[in-house]
Design an enzyme around this catalytic site. Sequence first.
Site, PDB file in Angstrom:
ATOM      1  N   TYR A 160      -1.726  -1.349  10.782  1.00 24.67           N
ATOM      2  CA  TYR A 160      -1.716  -1.486   9.314  1.00 24.67           C
ATOM      3  C   TYR A 160      -0.399  -0.968   8.741  1.00 24.67           C
ATOM      4  O   TYR A 160       0.242  -1.633   7.916  1.00 24.67           O
ATOM      5  CB  TYR A 160      -2.905  -0.702   8.753  1.00 24.67           C
ATOM      6  N   SER A 214       0.872  -1.177   0.000  1.00 28.41           N
ATOM      7  CA  SER A 214       0.000   0.000   0.000  1.00 28.41           C
ATOM      8  C   SER A 214       0.905   1.221   0.000  1.00 28.41           C
ATOM      9  O   SER A 214       2.114   1.109   0.270  1.00 28.41           O
ATOM     10  CB  SER A 214      -0.830  -0.032   1.291  1.00 28.41           C
TER      11      SER A 214
HETATM   12  N1  LIG Z   1      -8.738  -0.876  -0.499  1.00 27.28           N
HETATM   13  C1  LIG Z   1      -7.688  -0.071  -0.496  1.00 27.28           C
HETATM   14  O1  LIG Z   1      -7.817   1.148  -0.615  1.00 27.28           O
HETATM   15  C2  LIG Z   1      -6.304  -0.618  -0.385  1.00 27.28           C
HETATM   16  C3  LIG Z   1      -5.243   0.244  -0.610  1.00 27.28           C
HETATM   17  C4  LIG Z   1      -3.936  -0.232  -0.515  1.00 27.28           C
HETATM   18  C5  LIG Z   1      -3.729  -1.562  -0.190  1.00 27.28           C
HETATM   19  N2  LIG Z   1      -4.790  -2.388   0.043  1.00 27.28           N
HETATM   20  C6  LIG Z   1      -4.489  -3.759   0.417  1.00 27.28           C
HETATM   21  O2  LIG Z   1      -5.075  -4.652  -0.505  1.00 27.28           O
HETATM   22  C7  LIG Z   1      -5.431  -5.863   0.164  1.00 27.28           C
HETATM   23  C8  LIG Z   1      -6.879  -6.190  -0.125  1.00 27.28           C
HETATM   24  O3  LIG Z   1      -7.685  -5.139   0.340  1.00 27.28           O
HETATM   25  P1  LIG Z   1      -9.198  -4.930  -0.127  1.00 27.28           P
HETATM   26  O4  LIG Z   1      -9.428  -3.491  -0.124  1.00 27.28           O
HETATM   27  O5  LIG Z   1      -9.472  -5.742  -1.335  1.00 27.28           O
HETATM   28  O6  LIG Z   1      -9.955  -5.526   1.159  1.00 27.28           O
HETATM   29  P2  LIG Z   1     -11.328  -6.319   1.305  1.00 27.28           P
HETATM   30  O7  LIG Z   1     -11.782  -6.060   2.706  1.00 27.28           O
HETATM   31  O8  LIG Z   1     -12.266  -6.022   0.183  1.00 27.28           O
HETATM   32  O9  LIG Z   1     -10.846  -7.825   1.168  1.00 27.28           O
HETATM   33  C9  LIG Z   1      -9.947  -8.381   2.104  1.00 27.28           C
HETATM   34  C10 LIG Z   1     -10.216  -9.875   2.152  1.00 27.28           C
HETATM   35  O10 LIG Z   1      -9.297 -10.433   3.101  1.00 27.28           O
HETATM   36  C11 LIG Z   1     -10.007 -11.417   3.819  1.00 27.28           C
HETATM   37  N3  LIG Z   1      -9.412 -11.666   5.107  1.00 27.28           N
HETATM   38  C12 LIG Z   1      -9.233 -10.771   6.113  1.00 27.28           C
HETATM   39  N4  LIG Z   1      -8.738 -11.392   7.193  1.00 27.28           N
HETATM   40  C13 LIG Z   1      -8.592 -12.718   6.855  1.00 27.28           C
HETATM   41  C14 LIG Z   1      -8.139 -13.853   7.549  1.00 27.28           C
HETATM   42  N5  LIG Z   1      -7.768 -13.805   8.847  1.00 27.28           N
HETATM   43  N6  LIG Z   1      -8.104 -15.038   6.893  1.00 27.28           N
HETATM   44  C15 LIG Z   1      -8.514 -15.122   5.596  1.00 27.28           C
HETATM   45  N7  LIG Z   1      -8.989 -14.071   4.904  1.00 27.28           N
HETATM   46  C16 LIG Z   1      -9.012 -12.877   5.530  1.00 27.28           C
HETATM   47  C17 LIG Z   1     -11.409 -10.854   3.971  1.00 27.28           C
HETATM   48  O11 LIG Z   1     -12.362 -11.862   4.274  1.00 27.28           O
HETATM   49  C18 LIG Z   1     -11.625 -10.202   2.617  1.00 27.28           C
HETATM   50  O12 LIG Z   1     -12.256 -11.086   1.708  1.00 27.28           O
HETATM   51  C19 LIG Z   1      -5.125  -5.641   1.646  1.00 27.28           C
HETATM   52  O13 LIG Z   1      -3.862  -6.194   1.959  1.00 27.28           O
HETATM   53  C20 LIG Z   1      -5.088  -4.142   1.758  1.00 27.28           C
HETATM   54  O14 LIG Z   1      -4.275  -3.726   2.801  1.00 27.28           O
HETATM   55  C21 LIG Z   1      -6.077  -1.941  -0.050  1.00 27.28           C
END
Ligand SMILES: NC(=O)c1ccc[n+]([C@@H]2O[C@H](COP(=O)([O-])OP(=O)(O)OC[C@H]3O[C@@H](n4cnc5c(N)ncnc54)[C@H](O)[C@@H]3O)[C@@H](O)[C@H]2O)c1
Length: 261
Positions: free
Chosen positions: A156, A143
């Site tokens: 985070y 991120s």
């Molecule tokens: N959304 C953003 O703006 C953003 C920005 C930068 C980085 N990210 C990173 O991208 C990745 C995905 O984020 P997203 O926005 O798609 O999130 P999201 O919440 O849509 O999806 C995350 C998924 O991870 C799963 N998860 C969480 N804890 C878990 C566990 N203990 N065991 C198994 N599964 C688990 C959840 O069930 C969910 O399906 C993350 O690492 C996040 O930090 C997101």
Amino acid sequence: MTAPHTVTSLDLGGRTALVTGAASGIGRACALRLAAAGAKVRAVDRDARGLDALTRAAPTAAGAVEPHVLDLTDLDAAEDLAAGTDILVNNAGLQLVRPIEDFPPDVFHTVLTVMLEAPFRLIRGALPHMYAQGWGRIVNLSSVHGLRASAYKSAYVAAKHGLEGLSKTAALEGAPHGVTSNCVNPGYVRTPLVEAQLADQADAHGIPAERVLTDVLLKDSALKRLIEPEEVAEAVAYLCSPPASFITGTSLVLDGGWTAH
Ligand SMILES: NC(=O)c1ccc[n+]([C@@H]2O[C@H](COP(=O)([O-])OP(=O)(O)OC[C@H]3O[C@@H](n4cnc5c(N)ncnc54)[C@H](O)[C@@H]3O)[C@@H](O)[C@H]2O)c1
């Protein structure tokens, strides 16, 4: 905006990929993108319903999506599941927005377990097969918060900075074996993880929820929009493609100009 066109020509026929957090958001988009390129995808998440929906949406002719319901805090099971994979996408994540003095220590521990220790264990499980065949791709969903901090996101930011270090170390160790390891670093992506934090951010910053997007999330972004999950998945696909074979140990930043400040 509409989903971007696929620009990366990618044939992953015969490859097995593992994507964590595949039931939602970026992970779902990555699983679909890699499956469309012909990979067999082990889709890992604790959310069984989300995995069902993903499996129904996935192409059946090209690759296949194989759902694995797993809570990644089960580190031994995670490591076992990574055995035999050619491509590993460490994506699962969670967020809590809270000042350090109010941040529950058990949540800090869970965030570090899911977002740093599980990737370590998954890489550990995947490497023997990758090394044996002389090819592997590790992509770690970091991120902007792997490179910059924001207030109220101690767990985070700590986990993402740690993931950057883990990714670079895997790159150095993997290079002689044909294994690359990189981070992908989006700004704010249009996913449930972001939607869920709007109310928390409003509380933490003492502003109305409707101002969070412009005043907090996109404040430092030169491009004033959220990035789409499919755009992030395309960057992941690129890192798995032949023209990216010299890219390792780095971070591909998709932040709309945030870190240009
Ligand atoms: N959304 C953003 O703006 C953003 C920005 C930068 C980085 N990210 C990173 O991208 C990745 C995905 O984020 P997203 O926005 O798609 O999130 P999201 O919440 O849509 O999806 C995350 C998924 O991870 C799963 N998860 C969480 N804890 C878990 C566990 N203990 N065991 C198994 N599964 C688990 C959840 O069930 C969910 O399906 C993350 O690492 C996040 O930090 C997101």
